[in-house]
Scaffold this motif. Structure first.
Motif, mmCIF file in Angstrom:
data_model
loop_
_atom_site.group_PDB
_atom_site.id
_atom_site.type_symbol
_atom_site.label_atom_id
_atom_site.label_comp_id
_atom_site.label_asym_id
_atom_site.label_seq_id
_atom_site.Cartn_x
_atom_site.Cartn_y
_atom_site.Cartn_z
ATOM 1 N N GLY A 7 30.033 -48.780 -90.065
ATOM 2 C CA GLY A 7 29.545 -50.136 -90.314
ATOM 3 C C GLY A 7 28.192 -50.124 -90.989
ATOM 4 O O GLY A 7 27.232 -49.568 -90.457
ATOM 5 N N ALA A 205 30.170 -49.713 -85.143
ATOM 6 C CA ALA A 205 29.203 -50.800 -85.334
ATOM 7 C C ALA A 205 29.683 -51.688 -86.477
ATOM 8 O O ALA A 205 28.930 -52.019 -87.386
ATOM 9 C CB ALA A 205 27.814 -50.230 -85.632
ATOM 10 N N GLY A 207 30.817 -54.836 -86.413
ATOM 11 C CA GLY A 207 30.792 -56.267 -86.197
ATOM 12 C C GLY A 207 32.141 -56.814 -85.777
ATOM 13 O O GLY A 207 32.837 -56.221 -84.943
ATOM 14 N N SER A 210 35.164 -54.528 -85.526
ATOM 15 C CA SER A 210 35.111 -53.397 -84.603
ATOM 16 C C SER A 210 36.412 -53.225 -83.830
ATOM 17 O O SER A 210 36.787 -52.111 -83.470
ATOM 18 C CB SER A 210 33.947 -53.556 -83.624
ATOM 19 N N VAL A 223 37.005 -57.531 -79.451
ATOM 20 C CA VAL A 223 36.091 -58.224 -80.362
ATOM 21 C C VAL A 223 36.919 -59.131 -81.263
ATOM 22 O O VAL A 223 37.880 -58.689 -81.884
ATOM 23 C CB VAL A 223 35.294 -57.232 -81.231
ATOM 24 N N PRO A 322 30.816 -61.458 -84.302
ATOM 25 C CA PRO A 322 31.659 -60.628 -83.421
ATOM 26 C C PRO A 322 31.598 -61.137 -81.981
ATOM 27 O O PRO A 322 30.650 -60.892 -81.258
ATOM 28 C CB PRO A 322 31.048 -59.238 -83.557
ATOM 29 N N PRO A 329 26.982 -58.089 -75.746
ATOM 30 C CA PRO A 329 27.308 -57.000 -76.677
ATOM 31 C C PRO A 329 27.738 -55.741 -75.936
ATOM 32 O O PRO A 329 27.471 -55.579 -74.745
ATOM 33 C CB PRO A 329 25.998 -56.776 -77.429
ATOM 34 N N HIS A 342 29.921 -47.434 -78.836
ATOM 35 C CA HIS A 342 30.012 -48.766 -79.438
ATOM 36 C C HIS A 342 28.639 -49.405 -79.583
ATOM 37 O O HIS A 342 27.746 -49.187 -78.748
ATOM 38 C CB HIS A 342 30.887 -49.684 -78.574
ATOM 39 N N THR A 344 28.333 -53.216 -80.820
ATOM 40 C CA THR A 344 28.999 -54.346 -81.441
ATOM 41 C C THR A 344 29.092 -55.512 -80.457
ATOM 42 O O THR A 344 28.655 -55.407 -79.312
ATOM 43 C CB THR A 344 30.408 -53.942 -81.935
ATOM 44 N N HIS A 346 27.788 -58.699 -80.677
ATOM 45 C CA HIS A 346 26.562 -59.464 -80.460
ATOM 46 C C HIS A 346 26.727 -60.952 -80.759
ATOM 47 O O HIS A 346 25.783 -61.721 -80.616
ATOM 48 C CB HIS A 346 25.437 -58.902 -81.341
ATOM 49 N N GLY A 350 23.233 -61.014 -83.409
ATOM 50 C CA GLY A 350 23.159 -59.641 -83.892
ATOM 51 C C GLY A 350 21.919 -59.333 -84.711
ATOM 52 O O GLY A 350 21.373 -58.228 -84.613
ATOM 53 N N SER A 354 19.367 -56.464 -83.264
ATOM 54 C CA SER A 354 19.662 -55.230 -83.992
ATOM 55 C C SER A 354 18.684 -54.107 -83.671
ATOM 56 O O SER A 354 19.094 -52.964 -83.397
ATOM 57 C CB SER A 354 19.667 -55.500 -85.497
#
Length: 401
Positions: A7, A205, A207, A210, A223, A322, A329, A342, A344, A346, A350, A354
């Motif tokens: 990602g 990762a 989003g 995922s 997700v 996501p 998350p 993982h 992802t 968020h 996000g 991050s």
């Protein structure tokens, strides 16, 4: 140590930067173009104001302490020739527009203060000093000085550039097809549309995509894409000075309803355009323009700033958040498959989370204690158990190392 990150959005970029700065050999694989997915479709919100006490708020508060540090580091590393990431702790103003909405807004702010959020009730007159063009018919207002904003595309590009300076490699247009396992069953690499990559750990990762990546590796991950749309006005002199939104937004963020939900979320960019959101809807990866959604966003925006009726809409855009069913998350190792990690799920936070996600994952992979307890975000957490199936397949497409 070698790590593959799948990602090339802001979560993958922040993770790659944190890992590579520790001397870890990092390879980032992106099936399209870097910054081409969710990170390019957001508003750049770094918000504490929309989160009640709990694990996500604690992660957000941790991330909030990191943002000024990372911003300064990037300016130092990349120099004045690199565009500004436009990090600004501009603060937020959250308002109620109805009589029945006033007390819930004050109650939520009081609850947030118990968790250390700077949530300041202000009178209507003081709210109008903060935002002179705000509709004076508001019934309540809370000022959140800690809220901030960043330009998400430039920020992601800056994280990528920084990670490359530390040795990370980024490969675009390379989709992951399957995992590579050792004789003992550990995930030790991936097979892609362009070949194979081996590593000690693989971090998903990607989003809202995922779930698809995890499925390619033989596992389920719940997700789902949650679509959002944004209106962008033409440039104007700055007349909106904070992140301003209706208190209804908080309920929409925390909802699991798949149907369309909209609320007023408005802010000005450094360039002078005004971003108008926000919508949430679970309709898969449907990218079609929905005029009814845009109309609803525009109508609700006028309740907060009537002067916007005079402005031209320059464009609109959308993206996919996501979404996780327990609204947290996923950060950490997957208990079902050694070697799989993982970062992802968020949802709409996000961008803001991050830098904390990258720092936490780097600590965990390096065997160091993270600055914040990572257990609430583990794929092994109890709230996620009902949604995690065992192996979908015995890896028929995988190749043993």
């Amino acid at each position: 140590m070698r790590v593959i990150v799948i990602g090339g959005g802001i979560i993958g970029a922040a993770t790659a930067r944190s890992l590579s700065r520790r001397g870890i050999d990092v390879t980032v694989l992106e099936r399209g173009r870097n910054v081409g997915g969710t990170s390019s479709g957001g508003e750049g919100n770094l918000l504490l104001s929309d989160k009640g006490p709990g694990d996500e708020l604690r992660l957000t508060q941790y991330s909030s302490t990191l943002w000024p540090v990372v911003d300064a580091e990037l300016r130092d590393e990349l120099g004045p020739a690199f565009p500004s990431v436009e990090f600004e702790r501009k603060g937020g103003v959250v308002v109620a527009t109805t009589a029945q909405g006033a007390q819930p807004l004050h109650d939520f702010a009081a609850l947030q203060r118990t968790a250390g959020v700077d949530a300041r009730p202000v009178s209507r007159d003081d709210a109008l000093l903060l935002e002179p063009h705000l509709n004076p018919a508001i019934t309540a207002a809370i000022h959140y000085p800690e809220d901030a904003q960043v330009q998400p595309v430039i920020m992601t590009e800056a994280l990528i550039a920084s990670a490359k300076l530390s040795g990370a490699q980024f490969f675009e247009n390379e989709a992951v097809l399957a995992g590579i396992r050792s004789p003992g069953g550990e995930l030790v690499g991936v097979r892609t549309t362009r070949g194979t990559h081996h590593a000690d750990a693989v971090v998903v990762a990607a989003g809202p995509w995922s779930g698809d990546v995890s499925e390619a590796l033989g596992l389920s991950l719940p997700v789902k894409p949650r679509r959002g749309m944004v209106l962008v006005t033409s440039r104007m002199p700055h007349r909106i000075f904070h992140k301003v939104y209706d208190g209804d937004y908080v309920g929409v963020v925390g909802s699991s309803n798949a149907a369309l939900q909209t609320s007023s979320v408005i802010e000005t960019t450094a360039a002078g355009t005004v971003l108008i959101g926000s919508s949430r809807q679970q309709i898969g990866f449907d990218t079609r323009l929905t005029v009814a959604v845009l109309r609803e966003l525009a109508q609700k925006a006028l309740r907060l700033f009537p002067f916007l009726s005079e402005m031209m809409v320059m464009r609109s855009y959308g993206g996919f958040r996501p979404f996780m069913p327990d609204h947290l998350p996923v950060i950490g190792p997957d208990p079902r498959l050694p070697g799989l990690w993982h970062a992802t799920g968020h949802e709409g936070a996000g961008i803001g989370l991050s830098v904390a996600t990258g720092a936490m994952l780097a600590d965990l992979l390096a065997g160091a204690p993270p600055a914040l307890d990572a257990a609430p975000f583990s794929p092994a957490r109890a709230s996620l158990a009902p949604f995690l199936a065992p192996f979908l397949t015995p890896f028929p497409d995988s190749r043993a190392a």
